[in-house]
Write an enzyme that holds these catalytic residues in place. Structure first.
Site, PDB file in Angstrom:
ATOM      1  N   ASP A 144     -10.705   4.837  -6.156  1.00  0.00           N
ATOM      2  CA  ASP A 144     -10.574   5.749  -5.075  1.00  0.00           C
ATOM      3  C   ASP A 144     -10.336   6.959  -5.189  1.00  0.00           C
ATOM      4  O   ASP A 144     -10.341   7.703  -4.541  1.00  0.00           O
ATOM      5  CB  ASP A 144      -9.656   5.021  -3.897  1.00  0.00           C
ATOM      6  CG  ASP A 144     -10.688   4.121  -3.127  1.00  0.00           C
ATOM      7  OD1 ASP A 144     -11.795   4.264  -2.888  1.00  0.00           O
ATOM      8  OD2 ASP A 144      -9.934   3.161  -2.301  1.00  0.00           O
ATOM      9  N   TYR A 199     -11.309   3.045   5.034  1.00  0.00           N
ATOM     10  CA  TYR A 199     -10.202   2.033   4.675  1.00  0.00           C
ATOM     11  C   TYR A 199      -8.740   3.006   4.950  1.00  0.00           C
ATOM     12  O   TYR A 199      -8.828   4.129   4.185  1.00  0.00           O
ATOM     13  CB  TYR A 199     -10.060   1.222   3.320  1.00  0.00           C
ATOM     14  CG  TYR A 199     -10.231  -0.282   3.934  1.00  0.00           C
ATOM     15  CD1 TYR A 199      -9.325  -1.016   4.507  1.00  0.00           C
ATOM     16  CD2 TYR A 199     -11.311  -0.694   3.392  1.00  0.00           C
ATOM     17  CE1 TYR A 199      -9.737  -2.165   4.853  1.00  0.00           C
ATOM     18  CE2 TYR A 199     -11.973  -2.122   3.674  1.00  0.00           C
ATOM     19  CZ  TYR A 199     -10.874  -2.647   4.379  1.00  0.00           C
ATOM     20  OH  TYR A 199     -11.136  -4.153   4.703  1.00  0.00           O
ATOM     21  N   ASP A 213      13.793   2.597 -16.912  1.00  0.00           N
ATOM     22  CA  ASP A 213      14.826   2.982 -17.980  1.00  0.00           C
ATOM     23  C   ASP A 213      16.175   2.317 -17.258  1.00  0.00           C
ATOM     24  O   ASP A 213      16.834   2.782 -16.704  1.00  0.00           O
ATOM     25  CB  ASP A 213      14.913   4.451 -18.006  1.00  0.00           C
ATOM     26  CG  ASP A 213      13.552   5.209 -18.585  1.00  0.00           C
ATOM     27  OD1 ASP A 213      12.535   4.438 -19.311  1.00  0.00           O
ATOM     28  OD2 ASP A 213      13.442   6.374 -18.550  1.00  0.00           O
TER      29      ASP A 213
HETATM   30 CU   LIG Z   1     -10.624  -5.339   3.162  1.00  0.00          CU
END
Ligand SMILES: [Cu+2]
Ligand SMILES: *[C@@H]1O[C@H](CO)[C@@H](O)[C@H](O)[C@H]1NC(C)=O
Ligand SMILES: *[C@@H]1O[C@H](CO)[C@@H](O)[C@H](O)[C@H]1NC(C)=O
Ligand SMILES: *[C@@H]1O[C@H](CO)[C@@H](O)[C@H](O)[C@H]1NC(C)=O
Ligand SMILES: *[C@@H]1O[C@H](CO)[C@@H](O)[C@H](O)[C@H]1NC(C)=O
Length: 814
Positions: free
Chosen positions: A421, A509, A569
């Site tokens: 993405d 999405y 760290d």
């Molecule tokens: Cu899905």
């Protein structure tokens, strides 16, 4: 009957139960009383200070329950979101910096940059720019040793379509705010660049025109719509997936699948079996070529071939009625179905009785014992830096690296939909969050500015992050000893947390990323998906890839993946990675058993130092449960136990794509749920914006971070965490996938790091004990540590509806 109950949008604060006139009156009274309330507030502050001082450690149960509701106190002077005078190392580029970088680059003769209003595929232009994270050693020297502040620099990605051999060039530009150098730090194949507006717009226009002219009648007959002059039955093209050279077998080509769909809410849920693969390899859009056409489950090499075979009756003709575009359309997000509850009462809300308990200065956030910086990478999304608890650094960087989703289908457009993405610039796909739905109404919102290739002015997002303190409604701890003679007590404390949230919408999405800070020293990272599922037409072979959810529709199986960088760290940069395995053991039990040679089975712990990168690349084995701990060998408890943090993974799923095949090499980070590597400046991130195209030869190949098999013991270690979830869509994914059960998370938990739970110091606790252990009716002592039982006040008003009406561009793009 429910049909009639069409919602009127609720305006401002007027609930429908209330007469508007009453509301007006109420508002007026509030206004008149504002001054009185202000005076009251001051009185209350004074009173509370007196009370707090008096009762700091004592037991007096608070009886100060206000007889009249007062306005919640405001301590918002803790919040200053403006960039500080001197910008700290992790502060995102300011608008002024973005302008000055552009001005500097536009006058560089070798770059021949076109300005945003005149960009084209065959020109040189700036694709994106953002803060270049300064070198870690320099930054630590500044933060810890009072060394010089690291030079502020920008990372600029330039598309060189103007070159005979086009390429992507990445530069580091500095020093800000007045740059005078640009250093080329990486070049990448032009073929692998993210999708550009030119390709998208030109491709859509070309297809719209050609398809309408050549096969407009097929579109009309098959789908009841038209691409042009279409009134209420418009159909349109949208690009849905990229066909990488690995998928097409054509190493020199860049091809995009365009998908025809009706123009309704929401197109992805209305797939048509009409797809076009467009070859967009050329830098000139006139040279884009239709590579192939898909209709009715068959492939055609051109629109002409489709036309001839359709008209000759040689193929099965698709008939999908144009959707009835009303609020009941299955893909639309309107309230419908069985409405509930009968009376629309407002849901519970949180309020902050005495104001915010966190502070923000620029992008530096403090909460309880925590403090850290937050930024939004335009390309890769949210990043936290320099996370400290009690002034001790625990994490140097905690950042999203990439999100991926790989689909499976018979349909070529969806089969090849294997998105990495960052191709879509995750951070710049974050849009304004809506209080009351995306985030609690009492949140503080942080804005973000991005450079985009099509505008000189930075793209401003009003509410890119929300920061909110949240009562999870769950105890952080509790114990009640009720019947234990002389030791009756209760003690408990709510798990009240601070969350930093952002939500990126990438095509269909929406990904919700949360960073949550608990009072016991734990940090939680959560990635949740919601949004529209990708669907395909119902053809028989498609049934292997998902259930039939509507007449013509299959919801396709896919795998969501998230990768995070966790640069812990712990007590400095020199760290060890130790696993603590739980292994079975049989012990000699003859002492306690009357059976000869008796053995007893139990488990024991086996500590194991992980020494090298290849060994530290972990694939979860259910047969070998283990803790993953990180510490500095020089820092131990009084009893010689390393003061560690533990990584607890609660979001893993097995990645089923074979290594090295198809698109998998672009996400080699997904081979391991956890990998630990030695920190390197040239291994800053596990993924790149080229990942959707570059599987043949990944620009960033995470596997190489591991393959040199360096020693990690007592080195600066970086942990890479992959979370994943298989998603097999079902009916209730309509209209969109709910978040419930799709949240993936991992925790950083203190592990012998503190001598005891540091939340024991929190004033949020409640302790109750009898005054006389032998006779509880003599009274109880209730400890609330200065916090009154009844903190009732009128939450401050929210004005989101008014604000967004006045400023719609704070929500929607123009
Ligand atoms: Cu899905
Ligand atoms: C660049 O592309 C445009 C449109 O595609 C075209 O008109 C122009 O001639 C091209 N310029 C060069 C130098 O090739
Ligand atoms: C088991 O323990 C008993 C009692 O301590 C001892 O006599 C015996 O030798 C042990 N057996 C083995 C196999 O070690
Ligand atoms: C990595 O190095 C360790 C230690 O030298 C060695 O035992 C291991 O076999 C190496 N792994 C690979 C895959 O080379
Ligand atoms: C317990 O305390 C109550 C109230 O002070 C008193 O009335 C009662 O007699 C006491 N009971 C015992 C067993 O001492």
């Amino acid at each position: 009957m429910e049909e009639e109950q069409v919602e009127k949008p609720i305006n401002g604060h007027e609930f429908r139960m209330e007469e508007p006139t009453n509301t007006e009156k109420y508002k007026r009274i509030i206004k008149i009383g504002a001054f009185v309330i202000l005076v009251l507030c001051i009185a209350v502050v004074v009173l509370l200070i007196v009370l707090v001082v008096q009762s700091s450690q004592d037991s007096k149960p608070s009886t100060k329950s206000a007889s009249k509701m007062e306005s919640c106190l405001s301590r918002d002077n803790n919040i200053n979101l403006d960039p500080p005078e001197v910008l700290p190392p992790f502060h995102d580029l300011t608008k002024d910096e973005i302008f000055s970088i552009q001005e500097f680059l536009y006058i560089q003769p070798d770059l021949k940059l076109a300005r945003p209003d005149s960009i084209a595929g065959n020109k040189s232009y700036i694709f994106t720019m953002e803060l270049e994270i300064p070198k870690k050693a320099e930054t630590l020297n500044f933060l810890d040793n009072g060394g010089p502040a690291p030079v502020r620099e920008a990372h600029v990605v330039v598309f060189r379509g103007d070159k005979p051999e086009p390429a992507v060039e990445e530069f580091v530009v500095g020093p800000l705010p007045n740059p005078n150098y640009k250093n080329l730090v990486r070049t990448a194949p032009f073929l692998y660049r993210p999708l550009t507006a030119t390709e998208y717009i030109a491709g859509t226009l070309i297809l719209t025109h050609q398809v309408q002219v050549l096969v407009g009648n097929i579109i009309q007959e098959s789908y009841g719509g038209s691409l042009m002059e279409c009134g209420n039955t418009c159909v349109a093209f949208q690009t849905i997936s990229s066909m990488s050279p690995v998928s097409s077998g054509d190493q020199k080509a860049r091809k995009l699948w365009f998908w025809l769909h009706p123009v309704v809410e929401f197109s992805i849920s209305h797939p048509y079996d009409f797809l076009i693969l467009l070859d967009v390899t050329s830098t000139k859009w006139e040279e884009y070529l239709i590579d192939s056409v898909y209709y009715g489950g068959q492939k055609f090499s051109s629109l002409n071939e489709l036309k001839i075979r359709y008209e000759s009756g040689a193929i099965k003709k698709t008939r999908i009625p144009y959707p009835v575009n009303d609020r009941n359309l299955y893909s639309s997000m309107n309230r419908r179905g069985k409405l509930f509850p009968e009376v629309p009462l407002p849901p519970p809300r949180e309020f902050e009785p005495m104001g915010k308990r966190y502070s923000i200065n620029g992008r530096h956030i403090r909460y309880m014992n925590w403090d850290f910086d937050v930024r939004l990478s335009s390309t890769y999304g949210p990043q936290l830096f320099d996370i400290k608890h009690g002034d001790k650094r625990i994490v140097y960087e905690l950042s999203l690296q990439d999100i991926a989703v790989f689909y499976s289908a018979d349909s070529p457009a969806v089969r090849f939909a294997d998105y990495v993405d960052s191709i879509g610039s995750i951070g710049s796909k974050v849009r304004s969050l809506v209080p009351g739905a995306d985030c609690p109404t009492h949140s503080t919102f942080l804005s973000a500015d991005h450079f985009t290739e099509y505008k000189n002015d930075p793209f401003h997002v009003e509410r890119a992050f929300c920061v909110f303190e949240h009562n999870t409604g769950k105890p952080l701890r509790r114990h009640l000893t009720s019947s234990d003679g002389k030791n009756k007590f209760y003690e408990g404390m709510a798990d009240t947390v601070l969350t930093i949230r952002t939500i990126a919408t990438i095509l269909n999405y929406d990904y919700i990323i949360d960073f949550t800070f608990h009072q016991n020293g734990a940090v939680e990272v959560t990635a949740t998906s919601t949004g529209y599922i990708v669907t395909t037409n119902h053809f028989l072979p498609e049934e292997d890839y998902g259930f039939r959810l509507r007449d013509q529709l299959i919801g396709n199986l896919h795998f969501h993946l998230f990768n995070f960088k966790v640069d812990m760290d712990i007590h400095g940069t020199s760290n060890r990675f130790e696993t603590i395995e739980v292994v079975p053991v049989e012990v000699n039990n003859t002492l306690w058993s009357s059976t000869d040679g008796a053995l007893y089975s139990q488990t024991k712990m086996a500590r194991h130092q992980v020494q090298t990168e290849t060994e530290a690349a972990m694939k979860y084995n259910f047969d070998k449960p283990k803790y993953l701990t990180f510490y500095n060998d020089g820092t131990k408890s009084d009893f010689g136990v390393p003061r560690a943090y533990r990584l607890f993974h609660r979001g893993m799923a097995k990645q089923m794509f074979p290594e090295g095949k198809g698109q998998e090499p672009s996400i080699s980070w997904a081979r391991y749920q956890v990998a630990v590597t030695k920190y390197k400046e040239n291994e800053k991130r596990s993924s790149s914006m080229y990942g959707t195209w570059d599987a043949a030869d990944p620009v960033v190949n995470f596997q190489k971070f591991i393959d040199d098999n360096e020693t990690i013991t007592d080195e600066d270690q970086v942990v890479w965490v992959t979370m994943g979830v298989h998603h097999i869509p079902h009916m209730e994914d309509f209209p969109v996938t709910p978040t419930v059960g799709l949240d993936l998370s991992f925790f950083l938990l203190p592990y012998n790091y503190f001598d005891e739970d540091p939340a024991m110091g929190s004033s949020d606790a409640i302790r109750i004990e009898p005054k006389n252990q032998n006779n509880i009716t003599e009274g109880l002592t209730i400890f609330r540590y200065g916090i009154p039982e009844n903190s009732q006040c009128v939450p401050r008003e929210t004005n989101f509806d008014e604000d967004v009406q006045r400023n719609p561009s704070s929500l929607f793009d123009q």
